[in-house]
Design a protein around this motif. Structure first.
Motif, PDB file in Angstrom:
ATOM      1  N   UNK A   1      -9.345  61.977  23.227  1.00  0.00           N
ATOM      2  CA  UNK A   1      -9.283  63.477  23.779  1.00  0.00           C
ATOM      3  C   UNK A   1     -10.221  64.329  23.507  1.00  0.00           C
ATOM      4  N   UNK A   2     -11.024  64.073  22.616  1.00  0.00           N
ATOM      5  CA  UNK A   2     -12.191  65.042  22.591  1.00  0.00           C
ATOM      6  C   UNK A   2     -13.543  64.746  23.381  1.00  0.00           C
ATOM      7  N   UNK A   3     -13.350  63.668  23.984  1.00  0.00           N
ATOM      8  CA  UNK A   3     -14.238  63.319  24.772  1.00  0.00           C
ATOM      9  C   UNK A   3     -14.008  63.864  26.477  1.00  0.00           C
ATOM     10  N   UNK A   4     -13.867  65.086  26.661  1.00  0.00           N
ATOM     11  CA  UNK A   4     -13.434  65.540  27.786  1.00  0.00           C
ATOM     12  C   UNK A   4     -14.401  66.428  28.828  1.00  0.00           C
ATOM     13  N   UNK A   5     -15.339  66.092  28.565  1.00  0.00           N
ATOM     14  CA  UNK A   5     -16.420  66.815  29.458  1.00  0.00           C
ATOM     15  C   UNK A   5     -16.620  66.263  30.919  1.00  0.00           C
TER      16      UNK A   5
END
Lengths: 475, 475
Positions: free
Chosen positions: A89-93
């Protein structure tokens, strides 16, 4: 172990308290109660790589997870308390968007709806659309090869990927991002990870295809006699309108009635209650081509050929939305109605009618007066063939017969060369029937590939492929 | 060994005399002189299975071959006299064609043109078209993931396959034929064999997608300033015409001139010799939509926006054919002209201009006055960037510099994230550069998969992947 992970991802990237990890361990229909040892939330591909490497060294099992909207128990931990959720979820670029290439490169944790909106902002269209698009992530869509509403025209998620970035089971990074449309330099590795349900590697980013924006759409509610006529009508529409046909949904009378009963404010667009209804949509890029007239002309021809009983063409966006509302409220109507038994099968398009003719009476033989809530995507042969409890039987008695119903539905699908999982995948839910219906040589190939890419069975173990001891008995 | 094979395929199915096997051992440009131990021609998947099993038991190496039109030495035997050609030419039945499913199931040895014609006879279209379609077989097209002229709209051969039947390296048959559009039951195995160049299994049959027939087409010869304008024009056409754009070919002035010089009867459709030319085609399923007018309107808009210098719209099929003749005679013009050095690269569409700007001066630095015969499929980023010998240098001197030219072209492609093999594959020709330019993790994955599926390295050994000892040094 956990302190090592925390050194990689920082304090914000590791959750260990039960109140923090609970949401990640919960399958949202509550079917697979689980407990995570921890939830690790890396913020870059390098961190994913280090996390996977650290877990591989300790033999820790990793459960990759995106938006956690899966329906088959494929992305939540079991109840051992030993599995670690790897949340993307934090890899959302959105790393890049290129209108000339018609591509965008996104990280696995990007929410599908954000991707659609970013494409639209560049006058481009990303065609994957599905009910959970506000929560589901592209990494999960890719790992399960999600289908959705526009497969008839654009294909599944698999068809939307040009390249991938993947962390392998030993922590190595495969830099397979590419925006090339033609590249014949060896095996097309991305297709192993797409639909691989996280068992062969962790998808961390993808380069996706974009398409021209449709600047006109037209919607019709079409009354027909039978599934056989639906298939003939679809052929006729495509011969005349080509790939303008972007949706072609079928609903049985009982399905429409169920929605109208539970949502009394909705109105059926046609006065007569036809036995079957088609909701069709056509799309057009050019602003000048008279799409609505063209659609009307072709539908009038179909009526002359006796393929169509009656048609209501939406005259406004509001009318179009009202038609789609009936279709999209089917799941909610089923929920309101009470217990139901659901399936996710596909069959060859030409055999949809045959399947329905066999399966509906078979359902009634198991539960008299059962209501078959039949609907789905004709162009993909994908039927949501669901059963709702009739008043004449108790909930307990109805659910007692679920296994018998599943069995008959899967047998009926298999007998017409269909699939027991069209869209949702295998996860932990359908392993038994996978082994039962899939060609044993295919299973054996899948096992060989799993062993070659994840020999220690640490990535999503026991999902998709059953535990190894079950498999070896398949020879 | 050979008598065992003859028992399987019968006397007609085994060729051992050099005069009979020579044609199968000859790569048609004469680049890979080879000699076959035998040519075995099974007539059914069961026979293929038995042949492969028998060869596996004896450790005999098999070279699968279709129409033998490959360009990289991937389907002919080496000169050891030990390799057996497995020709699929007798497996040439169309097993099934289903207009409602929009599918056909064909055996590997079916000639591409026969498949196109069988689809047309059912009012359907099979979109793969390429120069060698009268000889090439679908098994070879699939094994090399052939590209061709309509990739911009329909994708490569890979995108046309719904299912495969494959004989594995140990002789087992994978029954993976399927006409399903949605099927999420495990790894999508077909994509390993498509583009696998016969190294992982022998494709014996495939279920292919069919499409609506285009009932109108329009063709334009478009004068433009630069490759950058070509890319902008393509974007503009797609935004306005959508997927009607079915061909968008670029030609440099030198390329057009070369054809006109060697075929003096041909006439360029426009009076001014623009620096670059686009040959564009649009297609339409509906008979009523005014395609020609629509195309003209959009091209006029493009001219107003200064993307286009001038346009000739074909007013008849004959005029359209005359335009295409110029494009299709480029290879023959190059042959007539004398020695040339060819490439098969692809680059991201948005970087075509950058590639050309770097590569053309670099060619001139190696061979002054060299003629860069630049042409290709803009929509796929696929350039045939070929060099013809100038008068100022001898043939021997020119060809002496071939390696230097290849090196610069491949470096230039790699520097813009391109591919060193867009359409033709690796075979025996491009293994060195594959190892040089492909991500080492990808190579390592490919080796793992090869070892998992063909551990004895008997299927097309030494093609695509180099011999194992070369690879192990890659770590």
């Amino acid at each position: 172990m956990l302190s090592g992970l925390q050194r990689i991802v920082g304090p914000a990237g590791l959750l260990t308290e039960p109140e923090d990890t609970a949401a990640y361990a919960l399958e949202h229909r509550g079917n697979y109660p689980g407990k995570a040892l921890a939830v690790v939330r890396p913020a870059s591909v390098e961190e994913v790589s280090q996390v996977v490497r650290a877990c591989a060294q300790r033999g820790a099992r990793l459960i990759p997870q995106g938006g956690n909207t899966g329906l088959v128990g494929g992305s939540t931990p079991d109840d051992s308390g030993l599995e670690i959720v790897l949340s993307l979820g934090r890899m959302n670029r959105i790393r890049d968007i290129n209108p000339q290439d018609n591509t965008m490169t996104v990280e696995a944790g990007c929410i599908l709806q954000n991707i659609q909106e970013a494409a639209a902002a560049q006058n481009r269209m990303f065609p994957l659309t599905l009910g959970s698009e506000g929560t589901a992530t592209i990494g999960g869509n890719l790992s399960t090869n999600a289908g959705g509403d526009q497969v008839i025209r654009y294909g599944n998620t698999r068809e939307q990927a040009l390249g991938l970035e993947v962390v392998l089971a030993d922590g190595r990074i495969w830099h397979g991002l590419s925006s090339l449309r033609k590249d014949n330099t060896g095996y097309d590795l991305k297709h192993l990870f797409i639909g691989g349900e996280g068992t062969l590697g962790v998808i961390t980013a993808a380069t996706l295809k974009l398409y021209p924006v449709a600047r006109q759409q037209a919607t019709a509610w079409i009354a027909i006699r039978s599934p056989a006529d639906a298939v003939s009508l679809l052929s006729f529409l495509r011969e005349n309108l080509g790939d303008r046909v972007t949706a072609f949904e079928i609903m049985a009378r009982e399905t429409v009635n169920l929605v109208l009963m539970h949502f009394p404010a909705m109105r059926e667009p046609l006065p007569e209650a036809a036995p079957w209804v088609i909701l069709a949509e056509v799309s057009e890029t050019s602003v000048r081509v008279p799409l609505q007239e063209e659609f009307e002309t072709v539908l009038a021809e179909a009526m002359e050929r006796d393929l169509v009983l009656d048609v209501a063409l939406a005259a406004s966006e509001q009318q179009s939305k009202a038609m789609w509302d009936i279709r999209s409220h089917i799941p909610e109507a089923q929920r309101k109605d009470g217990p139901s038994i659901k399936h996710d099968i596909s069959v060859p398009i030409s055999r949809i009618a045959e399947f329905v003719e066999v399966a509906v009476p078979a359902m009634n033989a198991i539960v008299p007066d059962i209501r078959c809530i039949t609907f789905g995507h004709v162009g993909d042969g994908n039927l949501h063939f669901n059963q709702s409890k009739p008043a004449s039987i108790s909930k307990a008695d109805f659910l007692d017969r679920a296994d018998a119903i599943h069995e008959v539905v899967h047998e009926a699908a298999a007998s017409v060369n269909g699939s027991i999982s069209a869209e949702h995948g295998i996860g932990r839910q359908k392993q038994d029937i996978l082994i039962r219906y899939k060609d044993p040589v295919a299973i054996s190939l899948m096992v060989s590939i799993k062993q070659a890419l994840d020999p220690s069975n640490l990535l999503n173990p026991g999902r998709l492929l059953p535990a190894t001891d079950t498999l070896s008995s398949q020879g």
